[in-house]
Design an enzyme around this catalytic site. Structure first.
Site, PDB file in Angstrom:
ATOM      1  N   HIS A  66       0.967  -1.130  -0.057  1.00 35.42           N
ATOM      2  CA  HIS A  66      -0.032   0.052  -0.213  1.00 35.42           C
ATOM      3  C   HIS A  66       0.777   1.256   0.050  1.00 35.42           C
ATOM      4  CE1 HIS A  66       0.772  -0.934   4.089  1.00 35.42           C
ATOM      5  NE2 HIS A  66       0.774   0.238   4.479  1.00 35.42           N
ATOM      6  N   CYS A 184       1.218   3.147  12.265  1.00 34.54           N
ATOM      7  CA  CYS A 184       2.080   2.911  11.157  1.00 34.54           C
ATOM      8  C   CYS A 184       2.526   4.093  10.260  1.00 34.54           C
ATOM      9  CB  CYS A 184       1.885   1.467  10.372  1.00 34.54           C
ATOM     10  SG  CYS A 184       0.361   2.140   9.088  1.00 34.54           S
TER      11      CYS A 184
END
Length: 681
Positions: A66, A184
């Site tokens: 991603h 993250c």
């Protein structure tokens, strides 16, 4: 809102290659073909750059590559069920379920919430089992849309904070209450998967567990009452925890975000044990928890590096702004503006122009005036360099109470001639003192004054006296001696310094060694050094040229011998031309991560060569960043380009040769493997 996934974005039982780069390239192509990305190559490059920082493979045959990308025009999911599996770095083997999550660089929060909802669903076995059993593209789309439906969800997890009501009791008869923070770097997938993994582990353990997700789709912060009532806290992050001081004094378990996905039950058990252990590690009152797997075992060396890099990251904008403004000032008014620049800027106006400088552009009084303005702005910006460095080093150690004392120590270092070394020492000193004071328990009536009055006052007093009475003079003498030594370097010694700095720039391509060389260069880039054209500006030139070499070399190698590289690497090579030209060494990271034993030595060789040529030719640079886009700030431009070209050729030739030898060896010794035996998934 358009659909996130369509049948055209689904590939079932497809052979897209055995590694992450080939799968990502294929899925990025589907996204671009669907009109959702302006360039498949750019999207794939951005995904692989994210992949290089942390593999996205997860246990159970799942991968979620991603990124946010300028190439993405609308938030999109692309899915592949692979046969054979591909390696995405998961500890238990390859992935057969791959979701490419592509978000626009400025993606809206609604789309990001849907993307994070998908990431959460991937930790549920019933969802992944259904994906593996799906018989058509339309069935996959329906499964995914069921998960990412924008309809309100009845659980608090949909709002960004995952909660579980207390169920079972601890051995002592009262429920154990745990709070957690997950985060993250991208904030799209791992953040939310970790949150739900911890929640499910909490349910299995029978504890009350609430999670604050600090991700892209927003979060509902844990309430102060919830935090106050918690018995322990889990920090599962790959970035710093925002406002970590809220959890001060709580027993803490610290890890990277992926551990919370892979080992949630273990982490919950550790948190339960910590809650009952009076000697368990606790959250410091002011220091933000670090998001590294080994944070709980950090040595002083690693902590020191983190403190310094925090200070440097905040300092660089002052260097960049100041350096470029000074360089533009010299371009307009000439180098002799240093003596009268401030006076001209303060005493003259556009209606009262000064006399034209001897070396002003076109002999113009207007150029002299504007050059003086730019030079003065740059010099004043440089005046904040050491205070910012010291202030934010102290901030990294002690959070906000350390900023003011740190800035004062940096200003003091300038005043006593201790330079950036004094700023580093002063910042560390102020941060440690502020940190120690903040750890002391204060009476309730005094607690409110501690961070805004008591800590800054006492820290500034103590650290200031130590700097003035004990540390300042030795550091100033050492700084002066170092400057004299650098300026006295000639010939072989200067070239050797260029070799060392160049090799450091090529070693880890934006990592700590590369940054150490860069910091050494930028902290010496003062207004006086630029005006004098001394060793400091020669060092800056050598470091920048050496840092440009690796991406350019990999771009050249992929263009010359494309058969040595995968499709994704060839696309990365195209992007590396611009990255290298702009002095972004990180453009070579995907290549180094895939083949470090051949790429890294080759990059070091070319970068060291470029640094030596630059130093030997006396190239100087008055700007700390920009690559070929700041050639106006370069003296001896021809030698700048010669050093860059030669270094690039050396690295490109070296890496091409090493990769060619590998290919020839593989084809001669193992040809039958590739021609007669099918690859076993």
């Amino acid at each position: 809102m358009s659909r996130l996934i369509t049948p055209a974005l689904v590939a079932l039982d497809a052979d897209l290659g055995a590694d992450a780069s080939s799968v990502v390239a294929a899925l990025a192509g589907r996204v671009a073909d669907a009109g959702r990305a302006s360039s498949a190559d750019a999207l794939a490059a951005d995904v692989m750059a994210r992949e290089a920082t942390s593999a996205t493979g997860l246990p159970g045959g799942i991968a979620i590559p991603h990124c946010r990308s300028e190439a993405v025009t609308e938030a999109t999911l692309a899915f592949a069920r692979l046969e054979p599996r591909a390696d995405f770095g998961a500890p238990d083997g390859g992935a057969d379920l791959v979701f490419l999550i592509a978000a626009p660089a400025g993606g809206d929060s609604d789309h990001l919430k849907l993307l994070s909802t998908l990431a959460r669903a991937l930790v549920r076995s019933e969802f992944t089992d259904a994906l593996r059993a799906a018989s058509s593209d339309d069935e996959v789309v329906a499964l995914v849309e069921d998960v990412v439906s924008p309809q309100p969800v009845a659980t608090p997890a949909a709002e960004g904070a995952a909660e579980v009501a207390p169920s079972a009791a601890s051995a002592e008869g009262s429920p154990v209450r745990i709070v957690a923070v997950t985060a993250c770097p991208t904030g799209i997938a791992h953040t939310y998967m970790a949150a739900d993994s911890l929640v499910q582990a909490g349910e299995r353990a029978g504890v009350d567990l609430q999670v604050e997700t600090q991700g892209s789709s927003g979060a509902r912060p844990l309430s102060s009452a919830t935090i106050a009532g918690a018995d322990a806290v889990i920090f599962a992050t790959d970035v710093g925890v925002k406002d970590a001081s809220r959890f001060a004094g709580k027993p803490v378990i610290v890890s990277g975000v992926k551990r919370a996905i892979n080992e949630p039950d273990t982490m919950v058990s550790e948190a339960v044990a910590a809650a009952a252990d009076p000697s368990a590690k606790r959250v410091d009152g002011v220091a933000a928890a670090q998001a590294d797997e080994s944070s709980s075992h950090q040595g002083i060396g690693l902590k020191l590096r983190q403190w310094l890099l925090t200070g440097v990251s905040y300092m660089i904008p002052f260097v960049a702004a100041g350096g470029l403004l000074i360089a533009l000032g010299f371009l307009l008014a000439g180098y002799d503006i240093t003596g009268e620049g401030n006076k001209i800027a303060l005493e003259n106006t556009i209606f009262n122009l000064p006399a034209a400088g001897e070396h002003a552009l076109f002999g113009s009084a207007l150029a002299t005036y504007f050059g003086a303005l730019l030079f003065s702005l740059g010099a004043w910006a440089f005046g904040f360099l050491v205070p910012a460095l010291a202030g934010y080093i102290a901030y990294a150690i002690a959070d906000r109470p350390g900023i003011a004392p740190g800035f004062v120590m940096g200003f003091l270092a300038n005043q006593i001639g201790a330079g950036f070394l004094g700023g580093i020492v002063g910042g560390i000193l102020a941060g440690l003192i502020a940190h120690q004071i903040a750890k002391q328990e204060a009476p309730r009536w005094l607690a409110g004054l501690m961070p805004v009055v008591i800590i800054p006052l006492v820290t500034t007093l103590v650290s200031g006296l130590l700097m003035l009475m004990v540390l300042g003079k030795p550091i100033a003498d050492f700084s002066a001696g170092l400057t004299d030594k650098l300026n006295g370097m000639t010939g072989g010694s200067l070239i050797l310094l260029g070799v060392i700095l160049g090799a450091m720039m090529g070693f880890d391509l934006g990592g700590p060694v590369n940054k150490a060389a860069y910091v050494f260069a930028t902290t010496g880039l003062t207004a006086d050094a630029i005006a004098a054209g001394g060793a400091e500006v020669k060092i800056m030139a050598a470091v920048m040229i050496a840092g440009m070499v690796p991406p350019l070399a990999m771009a050249l190698s992929t263009a010359v011998r494309s058969t040595l590289y995968t499709e994704a690497e060839k696309e990365n090579g195209k992007a590396a031309w611009l990255l290298g030209a702009a002095f972004i060494s990180e453009g070579a990271i995907p290549f180094a991560a895939a083949d470090p034993l051949r790429v890294i030595p080759s990059m070091m060789l070319g970068s060291a060569t470029a640094g030596a040529i630059s130093m030997g030719a006396g190239v100087t640079l008055a700007a700390p960043h920009g690559g070929i886009f700041v050639l106006f700030a370069v003296d001896h431009v021809l030698w700048f380009l010669v050093a860059l070209v030669v270094g690039t050729l050396v690295s490109a030739a070296s890496v091409t040769l090493l990769k060619s030898l590998r290919v020839e060896k593989d084809s001669s010794e193992f040809e039958h493997v590739y021609t007669r035996v099918p690859v076993d998934a």
